[in-house]
Design a protein around this motif. Structure first.
Motif: not given
Length: 395
Positions: A313-338
């Motif tokens: 979303a723009g300059d931000e990156s996210f991943a959906w983390v499975i936390n028990g029986d809920l789905l959480k949206k986690a902001a992440i910071k990415l480095g270089e691409r392999d």
């Protein structure tokens, strides 16, 4: 008009206004009920998650070094061009066919060249006879002059005629040899064992001198011709390992070593050409395929995340983390691409052991309920559940 009738007419607008207001009020209540029902249904639906929908984060080796891009090209290749101007009579090989050294690939019209060869051979024969006659005349006069029966001038004239005849003979032989060579060039032959990679001529074409006819390559001499940014040239050395992938091949990873680094960068792109030899027996047989990888100047152990699991979303990156029986949206910071693996190094936001959605949809909600199911029991996969959510929201 009577007064009671006038009073009834004045009351009609008021009655219409009252009916419309009551109707709108009823619609608003029904719409509100539908919206609240849709929201309730949406919140009650649990997203079914199968094991193949999940990805467990773990440490992996990330090769650090300059990115290298380029193509797979044969080291041994030849562009066969027409050496005489003639009409193409026959083409005997097609693209992809294996050829041996000396195999006939095409035949050009040689009728005019054969006539030139016949004329040149006849001229060479006449010149040879003239030279032999002049040589015999010179030898006779030389003998007579030694006996005092011929003048020195006559002997010298005979020698001059002998020398001229010898020069004419040499020139005639050269013309015959040139015509014979031109005749051989009407037959286009393979210069070495390999594959006919490209045919650019057909029967009936007029082949002018210099026209490209065929391309022949040796598939056993494939190499990776890559380009590296000149900013990273200080990190490059012959013998370094290069890991890369080749588009279009089932094998995802290839490995090779740098053979040579160009001494001059391209004036336009400011990149250096690097030649990489494949590991023995691993070179592909198809030339021209795009390849991308990295020169392994070092490696670090870090979390790696595939591009399909990242939402942006723009300059931000996210991943959906499975936390028990809920789905959480986690902001992440990415480095270089392999480039070889197509994954990104995760700098922050996730930790080893986290389970995330492998291919999340775009309509998931933070805190949404999920339900773990086995693969065989998963009647509604994640994508279908997302579609169901969208359908319920639209009702």
């Amino acid at each position: 008009m009577t007064r009671p009738f006038q009073s009834a007419v004045r009351a009609v607008p008021a009655l219409l206004t009252l009916v419309i207001a009551l109707g709108l009020s009823g619609c608003g209540k029904d719409g509100g009920k539908k919206d609240s029902a849709a929201d309730a249904a949406k919140s009650d639906i649990a997203l079914l998650i199968a094991p193949e929908d999940q990805l467990t984060m773990s440490l992996a080796d990330f090769a650090s070094g300059p990115v290298i891009t380029g193509s797979i090209q044969p080291e041994k290749r030849a562009d066969l061009r027409a050496e005489v101007s003639a009409v193409v009579l026959q083409v005997l090989k097609e693209n992809g066919e294996a050829v041996k050294r000396g195999d006939l690939l095409a035949r050009l019209d040689d009728s005019s060249i054969r006539e030139q060869l016949t004329s040149a051979d006849e001229s060479a024969r006449v010149s040879a006879q003239s030279f032999e006659q002049a040589e015999r005349q010179y030898q006779r006069l030389k003998t007579l002059q030694a006996q005092g029966m011929s003048s020195l001038q006559a002997t010298e004239d005979a020698e001059q005629r002998r020398n001229n005849a010898q020069g004419d003979q040499v020139a005639a032989k050269a013309r015959a040899a040139q015509a014979r060579q031109q005749l051989q060039r009407t037959e286009v032959r393979a210069p070495f064992d390999g594959i006919l990679s490209e045919r650019k001529v057909s029967a009936g074409d007029t082949a002018l001198v210099g026209k490209e006819l065929f391309k022949v390559m040796d598939p056993r001499s494939m190499r990776f011709e890559g380009l590296v940014s000149a900013d990273r040239m200080s990190e490059l050395k012959p013998g370094q390992t290069v890991s890369f992938s080749v588009n279009g091949l089932d094998e995802k990873d290839f490995s090779g070593k740098i053979r040579r680094i160009d001494a001059a960068a391209n004036a336009t792109t400011r990149q250096l050409e690097v030649l990489v030899d494949f590991a023995p027996g691993s070179a592909p047989k198809v030339a021209g395929l795009y390849a991308e990888g990295r020169v392994e100047t070092g490696s670090v152990s870090t979390l790696m995340l595939p591009d399909s699991a990242v939402l942006r979303a723009g300059d931000e990156s996210f991943a959906w983390v499975i936390n028990g029986d809920l789905l959480k949206k986690a902001a992440i910071k990415l480095g270089e691409r392999d480039a070889r693996r197509g994954e990104y190094a995760v700098l922050s936001g996730l930790k080893a052991g986290d389970r995330i959605l492998r291919k999340p949809g775009s309509n998931l909600q933070d805190g949404q309920k999920i339900k773990q199911v086995a693969s065989a029991q998963a009647s509604v996969p994640a994508g279908a559940a997302n579609a169901a959510l969208a359908a319920s929201a639209g009702k």
